[in-house]
Design an enzyme around this catalytic site. Structure first.
Site, mmCIF file in Angstrom:
data_model
loop_
_atom_site.group_PDB
_atom_site.id
_atom_site.type_symbol
_atom_site.label_atom_id
_atom_site.label_comp_id
_atom_site.label_asym_id
_atom_site.label_seq_id
_atom_site.Cartn_x
_atom_site.Cartn_y
_atom_site.Cartn_z
ATOM 1 N N GLU A 147 -58.995 54.500 -84.073
ATOM 2 C CA GLU A 147 -59.878 54.734 -82.929
ATOM 3 C C GLU A 147 -60.516 56.114 -82.992
ATOM 4 O O GLU A 147 -61.714 56.269 -82.709
ATOM 5 C CB GLU A 147 -59.081 54.552 -81.638
ATOM 6 C CG GLU A 147 -58.593 53.126 -81.457
ATOM 7 C CD GLU A 147 -57.416 52.980 -80.520
ATOM 8 O OE1 GLU A 147 -56.883 51.863 -80.430
ATOM 9 O OE2 GLU A 147 -57.016 53.976 -79.894
ATOM 10 N N CYS A 234 -57.532 51.532 -75.718
ATOM 11 C CA CYS A 234 -56.164 51.206 -76.103
ATOM 12 C C CYS A 234 -55.177 51.560 -74.985
ATOM 13 O O CYS A 234 -55.286 51.054 -73.877
ATOM 14 C CB CYS A 234 -55.820 51.901 -77.421
ATOM 15 S SG CYS A 234 -54.314 51.314 -78.225
ATOM 16 N N HIS A 254 -55.363 48.049 -73.813
ATOM 17 C CA HIS A 254 -54.545 47.258 -74.728
ATOM 18 C C HIS A 254 -53.697 46.281 -73.908
ATOM 19 O O HIS A 254 -53.199 46.637 -72.831
ATOM 20 C CB HIS A 254 -53.639 48.180 -75.544
ATOM 21 C CG HIS A 254 -52.969 47.500 -76.690
ATOM 22 N ND1 HIS A 254 -51.866 46.689 -76.537
ATOM 23 C CD2 HIS A 254 -53.257 47.504 -78.019
ATOM 24 C CE1 HIS A 254 -51.495 46.218 -77.712
ATOM 25 N NE2 HIS A 254 -52.323 46.696 -78.637
#
Length: 316
Positions: A147, A234, A254
């Site tokens: 990321e 995330c 996430h």
């Protein structure tokens, strides 16, 4: 291209890779490297090969193919950054088998259907600026390197001024899978700066360390209070939730932390609500980054960046 050329000129690497091919062990290349590196070494002979579209004409038309990833004997090739997940999973499958590859793909949140990544937007507002956007990406030990690097790379390709700041005592951090990343500066050097956008990368341990940074907490609070753009991917949307910054906005995260959000969206890879943007993580990082580019500059620039990545820009 410069990186592939430097690999080509490394005699030690050439010997290692040539021996790999001679002994019928796996080897591979992605983006420009099949044409720029492996071809001059004579390692594409009698191999079906793909590579970045800008270099495909260097490969014999009889052997060149336009698939995202191509396996030809011991050789695996792929087209570019936008096909790197597929490339990596293909290698995993050859090394460990299909069940392991499928498991890793699921953990990466890869889209098994191949459908366009889903983006949802609520309370739409414009993000365009009359200057080069200034973006802060804070990182920590345990940040998710996929990321971090994806965000930095794509935003810089789009001509955004990206500042990477470490919340640790050192500019170098150890990311979640052991990759060392060196920030531009320490977070305390940004404490008096104003950014158009602050984006938090994920990684469970990294997100927790970002949450503990008093300077970052101050910057995020000021960002939200001033009505400037901020977001996370995330595990890190949960950080924004804990700091009271999401409020009544829609967000995603996430799947492992989605239940920590007050009003989490579970059926979209990227969610935008006003000046908040969030995403699920890992395999959605490209779509997340391109969504930021499209909001700042419009679809044309985002599509142009996507083409360079060899990534299919979602139909809008």
């Amino acid at each position: 291209m410069p990186g592939s050329a430097r690999l080509r000129d490394c005699e030690v690497l050439q010997k290692i890779t040539s021996r790999q091919a001679e002994e019928k062990r796996l080897y591979g290349a992605i983006c420009a490297a099949p044409a720029v590196t492996l071809l001059p070494w004579g390692l594409l002979k009698r191999k079906q090969t793909t590579c970045h579209p800008a270099f495909i004409d260097k490969i014999s038309s009889f052997r060149a193919v336009k698939t995202n990833t191509q396996v030809s004997g011991e050789l695996t090739t792929s087209r570019g950054p936008g096909t790197s997940f597929e490339f990596a999973i293909c290698l995993v499958e050859q090394l460990f088998g299909e069940p392991v590859a499928r498991e890793i793909g699921e953990r990466l949140l890869m889209n098994p259907t191949g459908d366009d990544p889903k983006r949802q937007e609520f309370n739409e507002v414009g993000w365009s600026l009359d200057r080069t956007p200034q973006v802060l990406i804070p990182i920590a030990n345990g940040s998710e390197e996929i990321e971090v690097v994806t965000l930095i790379d794509i935003l810089r390709r789009a001509k955004v001024n990206v500042v990477v700041a470490s919340v640790e005592k050192s500019a170098q951090v150890l990311a979640s899978s052991g990759t060392k990343i060196v920030a531009d500066k320490l977070i305390n050097a940004t404490s008096d700066s104003i950014f158009d956008l602050i984006i938090l990368p994920g990684g469970t341990a990294g997100a927790e360390r970002l949450h503990k940074s008093k300077i970052l907490k101050k910057l995020l609070k000021e960002q939200e209070s001033a009505g400037r753009i901020f977001g996370a991917i995330c595990s890190s949307p949960a950080v924004l939730q804990k700091q009271g910054l999401i409020k009544d906005r829609k967000a995603t995260a996430h799947p492992a932390v989605l239940d920590k959000l007050k009003d989490g969206v579970n059926d979209a890879q990227v969610v935008i609500d006003g000046k908040l943007i969030t995403s699920q993580g890992l395999a959605t990082a490209i779509q997340f980054s391109l969504a930021i580019v499209s909001k700042l500059f419009g679809h044309a620039r985002a599509r142009s960046v996507a083409e360079g990545l060899v990534y299919q820009y979602p139909r809008s």
